[in-house]
Design a protein around this motif. Structure first.
Motif, PDB file in Angstrom:
ATOM      1  N   VAL A 193     -28.673  21.854  -3.302  1.00 53.65           N
ATOM      2  CA  VAL A 193     -28.387  21.761  -4.742  1.00 53.65           C
ATOM      3  C   VAL A 193     -28.502  20.308  -5.191  1.00 53.65           C
ATOM      4  O   VAL A 193     -29.125  20.008  -6.219  1.00 53.65           O
ATOM      5  CB  VAL A 193     -26.976  22.305  -5.078  1.00 53.65           C
ATOM      6  CG1 VAL A 193     -26.595  21.975  -6.507  1.00 53.65           C
ATOM      7  CG2 VAL A 193     -26.907  23.805  -4.839  1.00 53.65           C
ATOM      8  N   THR A 235     -27.544  26.465  -7.203  1.00 57.40           N
ATOM      9  CA  THR A 235     -26.091  26.478  -7.386  1.00 57.40           C
ATOM     10  C   THR A 235     -25.546  27.891  -7.207  1.00 57.40           C
ATOM     11  O   THR A 235     -24.507  28.098  -6.575  1.00 57.40           O
ATOM     12  CB  THR A 235     -25.708  25.925  -8.771  1.00 57.40           C
ATOM     13  OG1 THR A 235     -26.203  24.581  -8.871  1.00 57.40           O
ATOM     14  CG2 THR A 235     -24.209  25.931  -8.974  1.00 57.40           C
ATOM     15  N   TYR A 267     -26.223  24.317   1.840  1.00 62.36           N
ATOM     16  CA  TYR A 267     -26.680  24.784   0.529  1.00 62.36           C
ATOM     17  C   TYR A 267     -26.286  23.806  -0.571  1.00 62.36           C
ATOM     18  O   TYR A 267     -27.038  23.594  -1.522  1.00 62.36           O
ATOM     19  CB  TYR A 267     -26.118  26.179   0.225  1.00 62.36           C
ATOM     20  CG  TYR A 267     -26.780  27.259   1.042  1.00 62.36           C
ATOM     21  CD1 TYR A 267     -27.947  27.865   0.624  1.00 62.36           C
ATOM     22  CD2 TYR A 267     -26.243  27.663   2.260  1.00 62.36           C
ATOM     23  CE1 TYR A 267     -28.561  28.849   1.367  1.00 62.36           C
ATOM     24  CE2 TYR A 267     -26.842  28.649   3.025  1.00 62.36           C
ATOM     25  CZ  TYR A 267     -28.007  29.234   2.576  1.00 62.36           C
ATOM     26  OH  TYR A 267     -28.618  30.197   3.322  1.00 62.36           O
ATOM     27  N   LEU A 268     -25.120  23.194  -0.443  1.00 64.16           N
ATOM     28  CA  LEU A 268     -24.700  22.179  -1.405  1.00 64.16           C
ATOM     29  C   LEU A 268     -25.653  20.986  -1.369  1.00 64.16           C
ATOM     30  O   LEU A 268     -26.018  20.437  -2.417  1.00 64.16           O
ATOM     31  CB  LEU A 268     -23.275  21.725  -1.116  1.00 64.16           C
ATOM     32  CG  LEU A 268     -22.738  20.586  -1.996  1.00 64.16           C
ATOM     33  CD1 LEU A 268     -22.744  20.984  -3.462  1.00 64.16           C
ATOM     34  CD2 LEU A 268     -21.344  20.186  -1.532  1.00 64.16           C
ATOM     35  N   ARG A 305     -22.883  31.523  -0.883  1.00 62.47           N
ATOM     36  CA  ARG A 305     -22.819  31.238   0.565  1.00 62.47           C
ATOM     37  C   ARG A 305     -21.684  30.289   0.948  1.00 62.47           C
ATOM     38  O   ARG A 305     -21.172  30.356   2.059  1.00 62.47           O
ATOM     39  CB  ARG A 305     -24.136  30.622   1.045  1.00 62.47           C
ATOM     40  CG  ARG A 305     -25.340  31.490   0.845  1.00 62.47           C
ATOM     41  CD  ARG A 305     -25.341  32.617   1.806  1.00 62.47           C
ATOM     42  NE  ARG A 305     -26.520  33.447   1.603  1.00 62.47           N
ATOM     43  CZ  ARG A 305     -27.139  34.065   2.557  1.00 62.47           C
ATOM     44  NH1 ARG A 305     -26.698  33.974   3.792  1.00 62.47           N
ATOM     45  NH2 ARG A 305     -28.192  34.802   2.293  1.00 62.47           N
ATOM     46  N   ARG A 306     -21.388  29.321   0.086  1.00 58.23           N
ATOM     47  CA  ARG A 306     -20.314  28.336   0.323  1.00 58.23           C
ATOM     48  C   ARG A 306     -20.496  27.556   1.627  1.00 58.23           C
ATOM     49  O   ARG A 306     -19.548  27.325   2.365  1.00 58.23           O
ATOM     50  CB  ARG A 306     -18.936  28.999   0.325  1.00 58.23           C
ATOM     51  CG  ARG A 306     -18.566  29.682  -0.934  1.00 58.23           C
ATOM     52  CD  ARG A 306     -18.100  28.695  -1.937  1.00 58.23           C
ATOM     53  NE  ARG A 306     -17.688  29.421  -3.155  1.00 58.23           N
ATOM     54  CZ  ARG A 306     -17.260  28.830  -4.224  1.00 58.23           C
ATOM     55  NH1 ARG A 306     -17.155  27.536  -4.255  1.00 58.23           N
ATOM     56  NH2 ARG A 306     -16.936  29.524  -5.282  1.00 58.23           N
ATOM     57  N   GLN A 307     -21.735  27.162   1.913  1.00 58.64           N
ATOM     58  CA  GLN A 307     -22.010  26.347   3.097  1.00 58.64           C
ATOM     59  C   GLN A 307     -22.522  24.987   2.646  1.00 58.64           C
ATOM     60  O   GLN A 307     -23.251  24.870   1.660  1.00 58.64           O
ATOM     61  CB  GLN A 307     -23.034  27.025   4.003  1.00 58.64           C
ATOM     62  CG  GLN A 307     -22.507  28.299   4.623  1.00 58.64           C
ATOM     63  CD  GLN A 307     -23.556  28.999   5.448  1.00 58.64           C
ATOM     64  OE1 GLN A 307     -24.745  28.878   5.185  1.00 58.64           O
ATOM     65  NE2 GLN A 307     -23.110  29.750   6.444  1.00 58.64           N
ATOM     66  N   ARG A 308     -22.133  23.965   3.390  1.00 56.72           N
ATOM     67  CA  ARG A 308     -22.463  22.596   2.998  1.00 56.72           C
ATOM     68  C   ARG A 308     -23.975  22.365   2.925  1.00 56.72           C
ATOM     69  O   ARG A 308     -24.446  21.618   2.077  1.00 56.72           O
ATOM     70  CB  ARG A 308     -21.828  21.606   3.954  1.00 56.72           C
ATOM     71  CG  ARG A 308     -22.004  20.178   3.466  1.00 56.72           C
ATOM     72  CD  ARG A 308     -21.119  19.213   4.176  1.00 56.72           C
ATOM     73  NE  ARG A 308     -19.741  19.505   3.830  1.00 56.72           N
ATOM     74  CZ  ARG A 308     -18.709  19.115   4.553  1.00 56.72           C
ATOM     75  NH1 ARG A 308     -18.892  18.429   5.638  1.00 56.72           N
ATOM     76  NH2 ARG A 308     -17.486  19.409   4.179  1.00 56.72           N
ATOM     77  N   TYR A 325     -25.495  28.583  -3.569  1.00 60.29           N
ATOM     78  CA  TYR A 325     -24.395  27.859  -2.938  1.00 60.29           C
ATOM     79  C   TYR A 325     -23.052  28.544  -3.208  1.00 60.29           C
ATOM     80  O   TYR A 325     -22.229  28.690  -2.297  1.00 60.29           O
ATOM     81  CB  TYR A 325     -24.344  26.404  -3.417  1.00 60.29           C
ATOM     82  CG  TYR A 325     -23.045  25.734  -3.039  1.00 60.29           C
ATOM     83  CD1 TYR A 325     -22.773  25.430  -1.706  1.00 60.29           C
ATOM     84  CD2 TYR A 325     -22.080  25.461  -3.983  1.00 60.29           C
ATOM     85  CE1 TYR A 325     -21.567  24.847  -1.340  1.00 60.29           C
ATOM     86  CE2 TYR A 325     -20.879  24.879  -3.630  1.00 60.29           C
ATOM     87  CZ  TYR A 325     -20.622  24.574  -2.309  1.00 60.29           C
ATOM     88  OH  TYR A 325     -19.429  24.008  -1.944  1.00 60.29           O
ATOM     89  N   ALA A 346     -29.531  18.391   4.932  1.00 54.72           N
ATOM     90  CA  ALA A 346     -29.323  19.842   4.831  1.00 54.72           C
ATOM     91  C   ALA A 346     -29.890  20.564   6.043  1.00 54.72           C
ATOM     92  O   ALA A 346     -29.235  21.452   6.612  1.00 54.72           O
ATOM     93  CB  ALA A 346     -29.966  20.378   3.551  1.00 54.72           C
TER      94      ALA A 346
END
Length: 94
Positions: free
Chosen positions: A37, A22, A33-34, A28-31, A25, A81
């Motif tokens: 998570v 988390t 990475y989400l 980086r704020r990239q999908r 993520y 991912a």
């Protein structure tokens, strides 16, 4: 007793992985990475389901179905991912 100790360790370690993923993520704020998570969260949920089964909170049959469903979710999230990171995010890079 050993089984409970192993399951507690698995829950603790996977919980730490969720927290660390988390943090990555949020940085980086990239999908992709989400999605990682969420895959670690499914791993954490799997350990919790196993602990609930050992304590007879979740029936054995339901536990078995839940664990297999979480396995499918984890695998799907990891594949998504990797796919997303290799294709979609790469295509959107300026």
């Amino acid at each position: 007793m050993l089984l409970v100790a192993v399951l507690l360790a698995a829950a603790a370690i996977s919980g730490v992985l969720v927290v660390l993923a988390t943090a990555v993520y949020l940085r980086r704020r990239q999908r992709s990475y989400l999605l990682v998570v969420l895959a670690f969260a499914a791993l954490f949920a799997r350990a919790i389901v196993a602990l609930l089964s050992v304590s007879n909170t979740v029936p054995a049959t339901f536990h078995h179905v839940l664990e297999h469903a979480l396995d499918v979710v984890m695998a799907g999230l990891v594949v998504a991912a990797v796919y997303y990171a290799r294709t979609v995010e790469r295509d959107n890079t300026p």
